[in-house]
Design a protein around this motif. Structure first.
Motif, PDB file in Angstrom:
ATOM      1  N   LEU A 212       0.830  -1.206   0.000  1.00  0.00           N
ATOM      2  CA  LEU A 212       0.000   0.000   0.000  1.00  0.00           C
ATOM      3  C   LEU A 212       0.865   1.256   0.000  1.00  0.00           C
ATOM      4  CD1 LEU A 212      -2.811   1.157   0.034  1.00  0.00           C
ATOM      5  CD2 LEU A 212      -2.842   0.929   2.520  1.00  0.00           C
ATOM      6  N   VAL A 213       1.936   1.256   0.797  1.00  0.00           N
ATOM      7  CA  VAL A 213       2.840   2.417   0.821  1.00  0.00           C
ATOM      8  C   VAL A 213       3.431   2.640  -0.566  1.00  0.00           C
ATOM      9  CG1 VAL A 213       5.052   3.256   1.688  1.00  0.00           C
ATOM     10  CG2 VAL A 213       3.387   2.286   3.268  1.00  0.00           C
ATOM     11  N   GLN A 214       3.830   1.556  -1.219  1.00  0.00           N
ATOM     12  CA  GLN A 214       4.401   1.677  -2.560  1.00  0.00           C
ATOM     13  C   GLN A 214       3.399   2.271  -3.539  1.00  0.00           C
ATOM     14  OE1 GLN A 214       5.339  -2.096  -4.349  1.00  0.00           O
ATOM     15  NE2 GLN A 214       6.531  -1.183  -5.995  1.00  0.00           N
ATOM     16  N   ILE A 215       2.165   1.776  -3.508  1.00  0.00           N
ATOM     17  CA  ILE A 215       1.122   2.264  -4.408  1.00  0.00           C
ATOM     18  C   ILE A 215       0.845   3.743  -4.150  1.00  0.00           C
ATOM     19  CG2 ILE A 215      -1.326   2.096  -4.993  1.00  0.00           C
ATOM     20  CD1 ILE A 215      -1.121  -0.905  -4.370  1.00  0.00           C
ATOM     21  N   ARG A 216       0.758   4.117  -2.881  1.00  0.00           N
ATOM     22  CA  ARG A 216       0.453   5.507  -2.553  1.00  0.00           C
ATOM     23  C   ARG A 216       1.590   6.442  -2.937  1.00  0.00           C
ATOM     24  NH1 ARG A 216      -2.617   5.349   3.365  1.00  0.00           N
ATOM     25  NH2 ARG A 216      -4.548   4.376   2.625  1.00  0.00           N
ATOM     26  N   ARG A 217       2.831   6.001  -2.754  1.00  0.00           N
ATOM     27  CA  ARG A 217       3.961   6.833  -3.160  1.00  0.00           C
ATOM     28  C   ARG A 217       3.947   7.062  -4.669  1.00  0.00           C
ATOM     29  NH1 ARG A 217       8.833   4.338   0.633  1.00  0.00           N
ATOM     30  NH2 ARG A 217       8.428   5.681   2.462  1.00  0.00           N
ATOM     31  N   ASN A 218       3.655   6.013  -5.423  1.00  0.00           N
ATOM     32  CA  ASN A 218       3.569   6.156  -6.875  1.00  0.00           C
ATOM     33  C   ASN A 218       2.462   7.132  -7.246  1.00  0.00           C
ATOM     34  OD1 ASN A 218       5.629   4.303  -7.227  1.00  0.00           O
ATOM     35  ND2 ASN A 218       4.258   2.574  -7.580  1.00  0.00           N
ATOM     36  N   ARG A 219       1.378   7.073  -6.510  1.00  0.00           N
ATOM     37  CA  ARG A 219       0.256   7.972  -6.749  1.00  0.00           C
ATOM     38  C   ARG A 219       0.668   9.422  -6.506  1.00  0.00           C
ATOM     39  NH1 ARG A 219      -4.377   9.485  -9.238  1.00  0.00           N
ATOM     40  NH2 ARG A 219      -5.853  10.507  -7.847  1.00  0.00           N
ATOM     41  N   LEU A 220       1.347   9.681  -5.399  1.00  0.00           N
ATOM     42  CA  LEU A 220       1.777  11.038  -5.074  1.00  0.00           C
ATOM     43  C   LEU A 220       2.796  11.561  -6.077  1.00  0.00           C
ATOM     44  CD1 LEU A 220       2.069  10.929  -1.175  1.00  0.00           C
ATOM     45  CD2 LEU A 220       0.223  11.877  -2.569  1.00  0.00           C
ATOM     46  N   SER A 229       3.944  12.674   4.552  1.00  0.00           N
ATOM     47  CA  SER A 229       2.672  12.721   5.254  1.00  0.00           C
ATOM     48  C   SER A 229       2.342  11.337   5.781  1.00  0.00           C
ATOM     49  CB  SER A 229       1.555  13.200   4.320  1.00  0.00           C
ATOM     50  OG  SER A 229       1.251  12.201   3.366  1.00  0.00           O
ATOM     51  N   SER A 230       1.324  11.250   6.663  1.00  0.00           N
ATOM     52  CA  SER A 230       0.905   9.959   7.213  1.00  0.00           C
ATOM     53  C   SER A 230       0.338   9.056   6.135  1.00  0.00           C
ATOM     54  CB  SER A 230      -0.145  10.192   8.308  1.00  0.00           C
ATOM     55  OG  SER A 230      -1.280  10.852   7.777  1.00  0.00           O
ATOM     56  N   TYR A 231      -0.014   9.642   4.994  1.00  0.00           N
ATOM     57  CA  TYR A 231      -0.576   8.874   3.882  1.00  0.00           C
ATOM     58  C   TYR A 231       0.386   7.790   3.415  1.00  0.00           C
ATOM     59  CZ  TYR A 231      -3.030   8.161  -0.601  1.00  0.00           C
ATOM     60  OH  TYR A 231      -3.715   7.631  -1.677  1.00  0.00           O
ATOM     61  N   VAL A 232       1.714   8.052   3.549  1.00  0.00           N
ATOM     62  CA  VAL A 232       2.713   7.078   3.106  1.00  0.00           C
ATOM     63  C   VAL A 232       3.673   6.688   4.233  1.00  0.00           C
ATOM     64  CG1 VAL A 232       2.635   7.726   0.671  1.00  0.00           C
ATOM     65  CG2 VAL A 232       4.132   8.988   2.222  1.00  0.00           C
ATOM     66  N   ASP A 233       3.352   7.083   5.452  1.00  0.00           N
ATOM     67  CA  ASP A 233       4.179   6.692   6.592  1.00  0.00           C
ATOM     68  C   ASP A 233       3.903   5.230   6.939  1.00  0.00           C
ATOM     69  OD1 ASP A 233       5.873   7.526   9.076  1.00  0.00           O
ATOM     70  OD2 ASP A 233       4.101   6.488   9.885  1.00  0.00           O
ATOM     71  N   HIS A 234       4.948   4.407   7.027  1.00  0.00           N
ATOM     72  CA  HIS A 234       4.780   2.968   7.235  1.00  0.00           C
ATOM     73  C   HIS A 234       3.971   2.649   8.482  1.00  0.00           C
ATOM     74  CE1 HIS A 234       7.006   0.727   4.147  1.00  0.00           C
ATOM     75  NE2 HIS A 234       7.748   1.822   4.027  1.00  0.00           N
ATOM     76  N   ASP A 235       4.299   3.285   9.596  1.00  0.00           N
ATOM     77  CA  ASP A 235       3.594   2.999  10.846  1.00  0.00           C
ATOM     78  C   ASP A 235       2.129   3.409  10.759  1.00  0.00           C
ATOM     79  OD1 ASP A 235       5.877   1.942  11.954  1.00  0.00           O
ATOM     80  OD2 ASP A 235       6.491   3.829  12.912  1.00  0.00           O
ATOM     81  N   ALA A 236       1.888   4.578  10.191  1.00  0.00           N
ATOM     82  CA  ALA A 236       0.516   5.070  10.080  1.00  0.00           C
ATOM     83  C   ALA A 236      -0.305   4.192   9.133  1.00  0.00           C
ATOM     84  CB  ALA A 236       0.517   6.517   9.578  1.00  0.00           C
ATOM     85  N   VAL A 237       0.307   3.780   8.038  1.00  0.00           N
ATOM     86  CA  VAL A 237      -0.390   2.936   7.069  1.00  0.00           C
ATOM     87  C   VAL A 237      -0.694   1.566   7.676  1.00  0.00           C
ATOM     88  CG1 VAL A 237      -0.145   1.707   4.876  1.00  0.00           C
ATOM     89  CG2 VAL A 237       0.496   4.112   5.026  1.00  0.00           C
ATOM     90  N   ARG A 238       0.269   1.025   8.418  1.00  0.00           N
ATOM     91  CA  ARG A 238       0.046  -0.274   9.069  1.00  0.00           C
ATOM     92  C   ARG A 238      -1.123  -0.192  10.056  1.00  0.00           C
ATOM     93  NH1 ARG A 238       3.155  -4.534   9.106  1.00  0.00           N
ATOM     94  NH2 ARG A 238       4.908  -3.302   8.289  1.00  0.00           N
ATOM     95  N   GLU A 239      -1.154   0.881  10.850  1.00  0.00           N
ATOM     96  CA  GLU A 239      -2.243   1.061  11.806  1.00  0.00           C
ATOM     97  C   GLU A 239      -3.581   1.198  11.079  1.00  0.00           C
ATOM     98  OE1 GLU A 239      -3.603   4.101  15.429  1.00  0.00           O
ATOM     99  OE2 GLU A 239      -1.743   4.462  14.294  1.00  0.00           O
ATOM    100  N   GLU A 240      -3.560   1.928   9.969  1.00  0.00           N
ATOM    101  CA  GLU A 240      -4.774   2.148   9.186  1.00  0.00           C
ATOM    102  C   GLU A 240      -5.332   0.833   8.647  1.00  0.00           C
ATOM    103  OE1 GLU A 240      -6.093   4.849   5.297  1.00  0.00           O
ATOM    104  OE2 GLU A 240      -4.048   4.954   6.082  1.00  0.00           O
ATOM    105  N   THR A 241      -4.453  -0.017   8.102  1.00  0.00           N
ATOM    106  CA  THR A 241      -4.905  -1.289   7.538  1.00  0.00           C
ATOM    107  C   THR A 241      -5.363  -2.259   8.624  1.00  0.00           C
ATOM    108  OG1 THR A 241      -2.605  -2.089   7.497  1.00  0.00           O
ATOM    109  CG2 THR A 241      -3.463  -1.087   5.477  1.00  0.00           C
ATOM    110  N   VAL A 242      -4.688  -2.246   9.758  1.00  0.00           N
ATOM    111  CA  VAL A 242      -5.081  -3.133  10.867  1.00  0.00           C
ATOM    112  C   VAL A 242      -6.464  -2.746  11.383  1.00  0.00           C
ATOM    113  CG1 VAL A 242      -4.593  -3.750  13.260  1.00  0.00           C
ATOM    114  CG2 VAL A 242      -2.747  -3.763  11.569  1.00  0.00           C
TER     115      VAL A 242
END
Length: 285
Positions: A212-220, A229-242
């Motif tokens: 997801l981080v990879q996809i979002r970075r490509n998008r940005l 931003s938290s949109y591509v921050d690994h910890d924030a993304v992991r928390e979001e998906t969990v």
């Protein structure tokens, strides 16, 4: 020890796709078959709506100029004969792509074959149903629509941003399935309103945080946007998906992991879920 073999170069070949209709069926078949061969790259020559002898003459001229394999889905007997004879003169292989399947079904059903060109594209009820489903998907994309409007869907896809919700809805619409999608956005949308839906099947889409981080970075990057931003921050993304996964499980929604799935595979999984639901008698009429 056997020495390593040098990397094999790709093999290119010409494939001529001849159809008296739109050519969509033939094109899809050719792609599916050639994908089974590693290192093989087809150079496609597409001839759609071939319905006259003069058009066939031009096809054969191009076939002669670029020797290769000829695939066709011609219904008209005279045009088929013209193509077959022309290929024999050119010593070129030609394959009637649908003949084995059509022949087998004809023998099984004991039914006569239709000679109507483009019969599968007739403007029938099924065609207009697909158009209506596509309009519905576009009007209810990315959380649009009230709860009452979402109630008219066959399926509602939900998940965090960039989990292929929109393309999957569009693909489902082409199969006549009314699909909507609602993104889960931290601090804005948690999907609670979907718990009151009675008619649609709600399906949660999830993906691995790394992917997801990879996809979002490509998008940005494609938008030339700020990547900090938290949109591509690994910890924030992991928390979001969990959190999303736990919400799906808590609400009893089926979950599809799209990490290694294509849009087509995700859509097929959704269709299977819909069919299972109907088989259990849970789908409202």
């Amino acid at each position: 020890m056997t020495p390593a073999r040098p990397g094999r170069l790709a093999t290119y070949f010409h494939v001529h796709l001849v159809s008296d209709s739109t050519g969509e069926t033939l094109n899809a078949m050719a792609k599916a078959v050639t994908a089974r061969f590693d290192g093989i790259i087809p150079i496609e020559h597409i001839y759609a709506l071939v319905r006259s002898s003069k058009q066939m003459d031009r096809v054969l001229e191009e076939v002669a100029a670029a020797p290769g394999v000829v695939l066709h889905t011609l219904v008209d007997a005279e045009l088929r004969s013209q193509l077959e004879q022309g290929c024999r003169r050119l010593d070129m292989p030609q394959i009637a792509a649908l003949d084995p399947l059509v022949g087998a079904l004809s023998r099984y059903l004991g039914a006569a074959l239709s000679t109507r060109v483009g019969a599968q594209h007739a403007l029938d009820h099924e065609y207009f149903n697909r158009i209506s489903a596509l309009d519905f998907a576009m009007a209810h994309d990315d959380g649009q629509g009230t709860t009452e409007q979402l109630e008219q869907a066959d399926v509602v896809l939900t998940g965090v941003s960039r989990t292929s919700k929109t393309p999957t809805c569009i693909y489902l619409a082409h199969r006549g399935i009314r699909a909507a999608n609602v993104p889960l956005v931290p601090g804005q949308e948690n999907g609670e309103r979907l718990t009151t839906l009675k008619r649609p099947l709600v399906v949660g889409l999830t993906v691995s945080p790394d992917r997801l981080v990879q996809i979002r970075r490509n998008r940005l990057e494609g938008l030339n946007a700020d990547r900090a931003s938290s949109y591509v921050d690994h910890d924030a993304v992991r928390e979001e998906t969990v959190k999303a996964r736990r919400a799906f499980e808590r609400r009893g929604w089926p979950v599809i992991d799209v990490t290694r799935r294509s849009v087509e595979e995700t859509a097929a999984a959704v269709v299977n879920l819909l069919q299972e639901r109907r088989a259990r008698g849970e789908a409202p009429r």
